[in-house]
Scaffold this active site. Structure first.
Site, PDB file in Angstrom:
ATOM      1  N   TYR A   1       0.854  -1.187   0.000  1.00  0.00           N
ATOM      2  CA  TYR A   1       0.000   0.000   0.000  1.00  0.00           C
ATOM      3  C   TYR A   1       0.891   1.238   0.000  1.00  0.00           C
ATOM      4  CZ  TYR A   1       0.606  -0.452   5.142  1.00  0.00           C
ATOM      5  OH  TYR A   1       1.109  -0.601   6.413  1.00  0.00           O
TER       6      TYR A   1
ATOM      7  N   HIS B   1       6.089  -0.737   1.158  1.00  0.00           N
ATOM      8  CA  HIS B   1       6.047   0.362   0.186  1.00  0.00           C
ATOM      9  C   HIS B   1       7.127   0.123  -0.863  1.00  0.00           C
ATOM     10  CE1 HIS B   1       3.622   2.084   3.278  1.00  0.00           C
ATOM     11  NE2 HIS B   1       4.634   2.410   4.057  1.00  0.00           N
TER      12      HIS B   1
END
Length: 340
Positions: free
Chosen positions: A266, A316
């Site tokens: 995400y 990430h």
């Protein structure tokens, strides 16, 4: 200059015509409909239309992010209808968005979202403008200040503070670093685990990665019962309730789908801040993103050799996110100031 004069003349002409028509309608009573009804409903309708027209005025900046047909790459990703902030009126999420959001931090037994949101907007504003009145200010210049060590000795402080909005994130301090990072903050993005106390006039933008994050805001501004998520979190916060804004979970997915194209698990707070800003600002300048000139990924307030370890976790995709920002700059949509 001539184009601007023509636009101004056209706008004044339209305004005078609108005033004349409004006056005519409000005073015309031969239809048998009470004038009071016209006053209340017609005036409100005209007011709404006028507000929409004002919001659709051309950007007054030298560089305007939202201008189309400048970059095909940008136009394919930018959706101006997406609203960055959660409100009581746009809180309903599509099923796939909701299920995706629940998986972000693998919440096992989430509370009912509708009940949580209803309770949330009893303690924080539910009627904020989700675009933060973008078109009512003419030209909004925004600085997004990252946490990179490349800000050290940059002397960017005064330049950062000259912007209308200054967006910061997570635990970033300003005291003691004003010469390089500035002292002004208008919006500070964070999640419960990265919370830090803010100045009195700073808006806290909570980035919720799970239902518990929304419940934490409720608790932290009232009872103080939530003290732990997956790590300890502050039970109480001093942020004024009217200064708390909520980043829309659907906007997180929009960033993930449109801008990151599924890279990472995400988005990071950094890229969420950048895309948030290109939706609420007309010009965006980035400071404190990327490594320093020696290739180190550390924060400007500390000298931590392992500060870039997040790059290896897979949560990430820092390299892809950085490529998004550099491509935005190459398309003349933002400017990046790389510091030292």
């Amino acid at each position: 200059m001539m184009t601007m004069r023509k636009r101004t003349l056209k706008w004044l002409t339209f305004s005078l015509l609108l005033i004349f028509l409004t006056s005519f309608v409000l005073n015309y009573s031969s239809t048998g409909v009470p004038t009071a009804w016209f006053s209340k409903h017609m005036a409100l309708g005209l007011s709404d239309n006028l507000r929409k027209l004002i919001k659709s005025q051309p950007c007054a900046c030298t560089r305007c992010i939202s201008q189309g047909k400048v970059s095909y790459w940008f136009d394919q990703r930018f959706n101006k209808t997406m609203q960055p902030l959660l409100t009581a009126h746009n809180a309903l999420m599509e099923k796939d968005t909701y299920q995706w959001w629940l998986r972000l931090q693998r919440e096992r037994k989430p509370n009912n979202l509708s009940d949580t949101i209803r309770e949330l907007f009893r303690v924080v504003p539910g009627n904020v403008d989700p675009m933060l009145d973008k078109r009512l200010v003419g030209c909004r210049r925004c600085a997004v200040v990252g946490n990179s060590g490349n800000l050290k000795d940059s002397s960017y402080g005064p330049e950062i503070d000259s912007h209308d909005f200054v967006v910061r994130m997570n635990r970033a301090p300003t005291v003691g670093f004003e010469a390089d990072v500035g002292s002004k903050t208008t919006h500070h993005l964070m999640y419960p685990e990265s919370f830090r106390e803010l100045g009195e006039n700073v808006s806290m933008v909570l980035v919720p990665f799970k239902t518990t994050d929304l419940q934490w805001v409720i608790s932290a501004t009232t009872t103080g019962t939530i003290t732990h998520t997956y790590v300890p979190v502050p039970p109480k916060i001093k942020v004024k309730q009217e200064k708390i804004l909520i980043y829309h979970p659907a906007f997180i997915k929009y960033v993930f789908d449109n801008w990151l194209q599924g890279h990472g698990r995400y988005p990071s707070t950094g890229i969420l801040s950048v895309i948030f800003s290109i939706h609420v600002c007309d010009e965006v300048d980035l400071y404190g993103f990327g490594a320093d000139s020696k290739g180190n990924w550390h924060h400007y307030w500390e000298n931590n050799p392992s500060a870039g370890a997040f790059r290896k976790t897979g949560v990430h995709d820092a390299d892809f996110e950085y490529n998004v920002t550099t491509t935005l700059a190459a398309a003349s949509k933002i400017r990046i100031f790389k510091g030292r």
